[in-house]
Design a protein around this motif. Sequence first.
Motif, short mmCIF file in Angstrom:
data_model
loop_
_atom_site.label_atom_id
_atom_site.label_comp_id
_atom_site.label_asym_id
_atom_site.label_seq_id
_atom_site.Cartn_x
_atom_site.Cartn_y
_atom_site.Cartn_z
N CYS A 161 0.85 -1.19 0.00
CA CYS A 161 0.00 0.00 0.00
C CYS A 161 0.89 1.24 0.00
N SER A 162 0.28 2.38 -0.13
CA SER A 162 1.00 3.64 -0.07
C SER A 162 0.51 4.44 1.14
N CYS A 163 0.90 5.70 1.19
CA CYS A 163 0.51 6.56 2.31
C CYS A 163 0.15 7.95 1.80
N LEU A 164 -0.81 8.53 2.45
CA LEU A 164 -1.13 9.95 2.31
C LEU A 164 -0.74 10.61 3.63
N VAL A 165 0.16 11.59 3.57
CA VAL A 165 0.68 12.19 4.80
C VAL A 165 0.44 13.69 4.80
N PHE A 166 -0.05 14.20 5.93
CA PHE A 166 -0.22 15.64 6.12
C PHE A 166 0.73 16.10 7.22
N TYR A 167 1.45 17.18 6.94
CA TYR A 167 2.39 17.77 7.89
C TYR A 167 1.79 19.09 8.35
N LEU A 168 1.39 19.16 9.60
CA LEU A 168 0.61 20.29 10.09
C LEU A 168 1.38 21.04 11.17
N GLY A 169 1.59 22.34 10.96
CA GLY A 169 2.17 23.20 11.98
C GLY A 169 1.06 23.95 12.69
N LEU A 170 0.99 23.79 14.00
CA LEU A 170 -0.10 24.37 14.80
C LEU A 170 0.43 25.47 15.71
N ASP A 171 -0.35 26.54 15.88
CA ASP A 171 0.09 27.66 16.73
C ASP A 171 -0.40 27.48 18.17
N LYS A 172 -0.42 26.24 18.61
CA LYS A 172 -0.91 25.92 19.96
C LYS A 172 -0.28 24.61 20.39
N LYS A 173 0.03 24.48 21.69
CA LYS A 173 0.51 23.22 22.24
C LYS A 173 -0.68 22.34 22.62
N TYR A 174 -0.51 21.02 22.40
CA TYR A 174 -1.58 20.08 22.73
C TYR A 174 -1.03 19.01 23.69
N PRO A 175 -1.73 18.78 24.81
CA PRO A 175 -1.25 17.80 25.82
C PRO A 175 -1.55 16.36 25.40
N THR A 176 -0.80 15.87 24.41
CA THR A 176 -1.02 14.50 23.94
C THR A 176 -0.49 13.49 24.96
N LYS A 177 -1.08 12.30 24.95
CA LYS A 177 -0.71 11.27 25.93
C LYS A 177 0.45 10.41 25.47
N ASP A 194 10.84 16.91 21.32
CA ASP A 194 11.87 17.85 20.89
C ASP A 194 11.20 19.16 20.50
N PRO A 195 11.08 20.09 21.46
CA PRO A 195 10.38 21.36 21.18
C PRO A 195 11.03 22.18 20.07
N SER A 196 12.30 21.90 19.73
CA SER A 196 12.96 22.68 18.68
C SER A 196 12.38 22.39 17.29
N LEU A 197 11.54 21.34 17.18
CA LEU A 197 10.94 21.00 15.90
C LEU A 197 9.73 21.88 15.57
N ALA A 198 9.39 22.80 16.46
CA ALA A 198 8.30 23.76 16.23
C ALA A 198 8.67 25.07 16.91
N PRO A 199 8.10 26.19 16.46
CA PRO A 199 8.35 27.46 17.14
C PRO A 199 7.82 27.40 18.58
N PRO A 200 8.22 28.36 19.43
CA PRO A 200 7.74 28.37 20.82
C PRO A 200 6.20 28.34 20.89
N ASP A 201 5.69 27.52 21.80
CA ASP A 201 4.24 27.38 22.03
C ASP A 201 3.49 26.87 20.81
N CYS A 202 4.19 26.16 19.93
CA CYS A 202 3.57 25.58 18.74
C CYS A 202 3.79 24.06 18.73
N GLU A 203 3.09 23.38 17.84
CA GLU A 203 3.17 21.93 17.76
C GLU A 203 3.34 21.49 16.31
N ALA A 204 4.20 20.48 16.11
CA ALA A 204 4.35 19.85 14.80
C ALA A 204 3.60 18.52 14.83
N VAL A 205 2.63 18.36 13.94
CA VAL A 205 1.79 17.15 13.92
C VAL A 205 1.89 16.49 12.55
#
Length: 499
Positions: free
Chosen positions: A307-323, A362-373
Amino acid sequence: MTKSVTIIGAGIGGLAAAVRLQKIGYAVTIYEQADQPGGKMNQITGQGFTFDVGPTIVMMRAIYEEIFEFCEVDPHDYLPFQRVEPVMQLIFGDQTTMQLSSDLPSLIAELERVAPEDTSGMLAFLADIYQRYTIAKPNFLDRSFRTWRDFYNLPSLYAGLQLKTFNNAYRSISKFIKNENLRNSLAFQTLYIGISPYQGPSLYNIIPMIELFYGVDFLPGGMYTVVTSLVRLFEELGGTLHLNTPVTAINIDQRVTTGVQVAGKSVPSDYVICDADFPTAMTTLIKDEKQRGKYTNHKIANMDYSCSCLVFYLGLDKKYPTKALHTIHFAKDFQQNIADLFDHGRLPTDPSYYVYVPSQMDPSLAPPDCEAVYLLVPVPELSKFSDWSPEVVAAYRQQLLTNLSQTEPFTDIEDHIIFEQQFTPQDFKTQFGAYNGATFGLRPTLKQSNYYRPHNKFSYADHLYFCGSSTHPGAGVPIVMQSAKLAVKELLTDDQPNK
């Protein structure tokens, strides 16, 4: 006189082969068509966000470290691994959840909470697949096959019988586990190598076993740190890497490989290792079908692809408390989801998907107070589904984001996207040469595994070797690194037979 080796492609397989050969004493040159190394293990950056393009889960850490140990350097100076715990968060179609852990007391407690009647069955399943792994590793994963005699001999056949490979992965799981969610949590992971758990050999259940027994790691900077570290080591050893330099042909004269074509010129080489996707290499780099043996255009077109993959790279201007760093969201009807992918060749109407939040570790992968998803959904390869128009991608993106927003903590994710890119199967084909856009290469069916998978030493021309996900032993980053090790071993067998 130092002998020369040309390596086609600076993907993880090509880099792994290159550092080994350069350390041994060969003059190694890598030609890479892209402007940065890594192949599918690549990187996207923008607006302060950094994303891995393809692989994201670090399993079998020892295989990564072994390359650096072989080169007599300290792996920790190159790869600063961090253990991931929990290994993964699972959100099932009925919205119940589970955390997989490589810590045994934590795993037992979670099993007793989710499926107490299956706790002993889960342990029995893991013990069974571990035992089979100890048989498969020396007999198949650590061995290459040149001729039928390497495979069809009493020790190999006996080992094959012990592996009980004729059961599919899901049926093997079901012998031990009754809870449907728990079954699906294990079965899903055959998609890491692009095959259906209802069709793939049961041996591929080693994937969840490896996660739980050996743990999952993270690298600051993401998976691309593996690429930059191997390039650094290769150049420290004296190797040469050419970027933006595509190889256009492999030169073969009377069944002996003599070099490659680059920029309209013939570049001689004593040996060639090809890390380009094997089916693509056959159809584009060896122009004369007679030089390919059985791998004609017709043969290549009719092989089975992952199979293949469809991938979305999303930069968010908010931190999310993921588990968890890694989360899998399951379809309500998992079996239908898999049938859509492999049998019907259509976009799943109710998809399972994977979410990775590297900026959590690794918070350096996004700007301050942002999230890379990173949001990935398995989809059919291009011969089964090819309509990747902007309208289709946009509609499927909306469906995925709507689904994701129904679970914590991403309920308002659509309001906070400030950076976005995507990769479709067409992009995997165009940018990385994946035949049919099949992210994991040839599907690892019984008829396309071990001796029946393209060999590390090319059968139809001397001095030519292959590594990568479509080559033995198969897909997945650690296994591709193993294919590079086997390709090097085959080259040494030809060049230094007494060592």
